[in-house]
Scaffold this active site. Structure first.
Site, short mmCIF file in Angstrom:
data_model
loop_
_atom_site.label_atom_id
_atom_site.label_comp_id
_atom_site.label_asym_id
_atom_site.label_seq_id
_atom_site.Cartn_x
_atom_site.Cartn_y
_atom_site.Cartn_z
N ASP A 89 -3.84 2.50 -5.15
CA ASP A 89 -2.56 2.63 -4.60
C ASP A 89 -2.34 0.98 -3.79
O ASP A 89 -1.28 1.29 -2.92
CB ASP A 89 -2.31 3.48 -3.54
CG ASP A 89 -3.06 3.49 -2.15
OD1 ASP A 89 -4.07 2.81 -2.34
OD2 ASP A 89 -2.34 3.88 -1.15
N GLU A 90 -2.77 0.13 -3.96
CA GLU A 90 -2.63 -1.09 -3.12
C GLU A 90 -2.91 -2.40 -3.85
O GLU A 90 -4.02 -2.42 -4.72
CB GLU A 90 -3.40 -1.15 -1.61
CG GLU A 90 -4.77 -1.19 -1.79
CD GLU A 90 -5.21 -0.96 -0.44
OE1 GLU A 90 -5.60 -1.92 0.46
OE2 GLU A 90 -6.00 0.16 -0.12
N ASP A 141 0.94 -1.23 -0.02
CA ASP A 141 0.05 -0.01 -0.11
C ASP A 141 0.86 1.25 0.27
O ASP A 141 1.69 1.39 0.96
CB ASP A 141 -0.96 -0.02 1.12
CG ASP A 141 -1.86 1.29 1.51
OD1 ASP A 141 -2.87 1.24 0.64
OD2 ASP A 141 -1.48 2.10 1.85
N1 DCP Z 1 -8.86 8.16 -1.22
C1 DCP Z 1 -9.86 8.99 -1.36
N2 DCP Z 1 -11.14 9.01 -0.32
C2 DCP Z 1 -11.09 8.56 0.88
C3 DCP Z 1 -9.86 7.44 0.99
C4 DCP Z 1 -8.89 7.65 0.06
O1 DCP Z 1 -9.99 9.58 -2.40
N3 DCP Z 1 -12.04 8.52 1.44
C5 DCP Z 1 -7.67 8.39 -1.77
C6 DCP Z 1 -6.64 9.23 -1.59
C7 DCP Z 1 -5.56 8.54 -0.86
C8 DCP Z 1 -5.75 7.07 -1.79
O2 DCP Z 1 -7.06 7.01 -2.06
O3 DCP Z 1 -4.40 9.09 -1.03
C9 DCP Z 1 -5.33 5.90 -1.12
O4 DCP Z 1 -5.98 5.92 0.05
P1 DCP Z 1 -5.29 5.14 1.58
O5 DCP Z 1 -6.53 4.75 2.41
O6 DCP Z 1 -4.46 4.01 1.06
O7 DCP Z 1 -4.50 6.42 2.45
P2 DCP Z 1 -3.08 7.00 1.73
O8 DCP Z 1 -2.51 6.36 0.81
O9 DCP Z 1 -3.64 8.79 1.58
O10 DCP Z 1 -2.43 7.00 3.05
P3 DCP Z 1 -1.87 5.77 3.84
O11 DCP Z 1 -0.55 6.27 4.04
O12 DCP Z 1 -2.35 5.83 5.48
O13 DCP Z 1 -2.37 4.50 3.13
CA CA Z 2 -2.02 4.16 0.93
CA CA Z 3 -4.79 2.16 0.07
#
Ligand code: DCP
Ligand code: CA
Ligand code: CA
Length: 362
Positions: free
Chosen positions: A109-110, A15
């Site tokens: 992203d994962e 991720d």
């Molecule tokens: N995303 C979004 N709306 C949400 C959650 C996430 O648009 N409610 C998008 C933005 C994030 C991406 O999806 O950057 C990936 O979500 P993640 O939950 O994996 O969170 P992040 O990658 O931002 O942070 P982390 O380092 O905690 O994985």
């Molecule tokens: Ca992420």
């Molecule tokens: Ca994610």
């Protein structure tokens, strides 16, 4: 398959760290080390992603931007650039597929990877995960966190444990102890509502959950109860399901009567290209190779292709190329019964849109 002799699967969950915001910080040095939110700054805006600096102020994904600004007045809002996020996503998915075709993306992203058998004949999943992280860093200048274990559930919990830039392994020997101390909220499929219900039953962690037998859990949680019963015993046999990758996308038309007239052929070709354009837009792909297919009145079949130096998805431009192909000197001049246009060499990592967040697949 796990728990039988040494037949453990090797599952990696990767991720990306603060995905959208890390990309924005990468591409704009002014945003580095600053609290950044990707999303709409307007009164109805929502935070899609928050940088780690913003999270220190209590700013998180899905929070109303109004509240986020209140928590962190110096928060910088950036508009999302989905085309860039998608391009990075396909870069990382390509890296995963260097190791295995068993790649199951959960969102941009994962993904889960099953590397039990892998293309490089590597024995240690931990080394694979480390290599993948390095390769992601080299190719995208971004960090990812990896979790490695014997099943999807544990690999995913592990990847979240040492964010950012984490690499966490739960070995077969550690599984049972690990699950015992795991807070109930961390179990896959347990949201706020289920967690509250569990706590009413006195279940706060894996150890508490182990005290309940299968029938009790089914009585309280329905089908999920069965899953909880198994997963707390380290059993999660959900497979890593790869998505079929689309190789080409096309549109074609068989005519009611065979056509000779160039004008009519152009007209038909145009509407076929328009249809293809709509399909490309819908699947959000473009391609580098345009292929024209012609079936003549006598069922003689010919194809002509041309490869471009850039990805194309625009109907009008495809139409111009298709016309050139139709006028290839070496094609017979006979009445035509079918025309088709397809695009291959696509820029897609996977067939289905993967922009949705994780969905519980049972
Ligand atoms: N995303 C979004 N709306 C949400 C959650 C996430 O648009 N409610 C998008 C933005 C994030 C991406 O999806 O950057 C990936 O979500 P993640 O939950 O994996 O969170 P992040 O990658 O931002 O942070 P982390 O380092 O905690 O994985
Ligand atoms: Ca992420
Ligand atoms: Ca994610």
């Amino acid at each position: 398959m796990e728990n039988k002799g040494s037949q453990y699967r090797k599952i990696i969950h990767i991720d990306m760290d603060a995905f959208f915001t890390s990309i924005e910080q990468r591409d704009n040095p002014h945003l580095r080390h600053r609290p950044v939110a990707v999303g709409g700054a307007g009164p109805r805006g929502v935070v899609a992603a928050a940088s780690y600096e913003a999270r220190k102020f209590g700013v998180y994904s899905a929070m109303a931007s109004r509240i986020a600004k209140h928590k962190c007045p110096q928060l910088i809002f950036v508009k999302p650039r989905f085309d860039v996020y998608k391009a990075v996503s396909s870069e990382i998915m390509t890296i995963f597929r260097d190791y295995t075709d068993l790649v199951e993306p959960l969102s941009l992203d994962e993904a889960y990877l099953d590397v039990t058998e892998n293309k490089k004949g590597m024995r240690l999943a931990t080394i694979i995960a480390r290599e993948i992280k390095t390769s992601i860093k080299e190719n995208t200048r971004l960090t990812a966190s990896a979790g490695i274990s014997i099943n999807k559930f544990l690999a995913k919990v592990a990847s979240g444990m040492n964010k950012p830039d984490g690499l966490t392994v739960i070995t077969p020997g550690e599984v049972h102890e690990f699950i015992k101390t795991l807070p109930i909220e961390k179990f896959f499929g347990i949201g706020k509502v289920t967690a509250a219900k569990m706590k009413v039953l006195g279940i706060y962690n894996g150890s508490d959950l182990l005290n309940f037998d299968q029938l009790e859990l089914i009585r309280h949680f329905g089908k999920m109860g069965n899953y909880f019963y198994k997963v707390v015993r380290g059993e999660d046999d959900r497979e890593v399901k790869p998505e079929r990758i689309r190789k080409s996308l096309g549109a074609e038309c068989t005519f009611d009567i065979d056509i000779v007239s160039i004008e009519t052929l152009h007209e038909k070709l145009k509407s076929i290209c328009e249809e293809l354009g709509r399909r490309l837009a819908k699947s959000n792909v473009s391609g580098k190779t345009v292929t024209l297919k012609i079936k003549y009145f006598d069922f003689d079949l010919k194809t002509r292709s041309i490869s471009l130096n850039k990805f194309q998805s625009n109907a009008e431009e495809i139409f111009e190329i298709a016309k050139k192909l139709l006028h290839s000197d070496d094609l017979p001049r006979k009445a035509i019964r079918l025309l088709g246009i397809s695009l291959s060499n696509l820029n897609n990592g996977s067939e289905k849109g993967i922009s949705n967040q994780l969905t519980i697949d049972f």
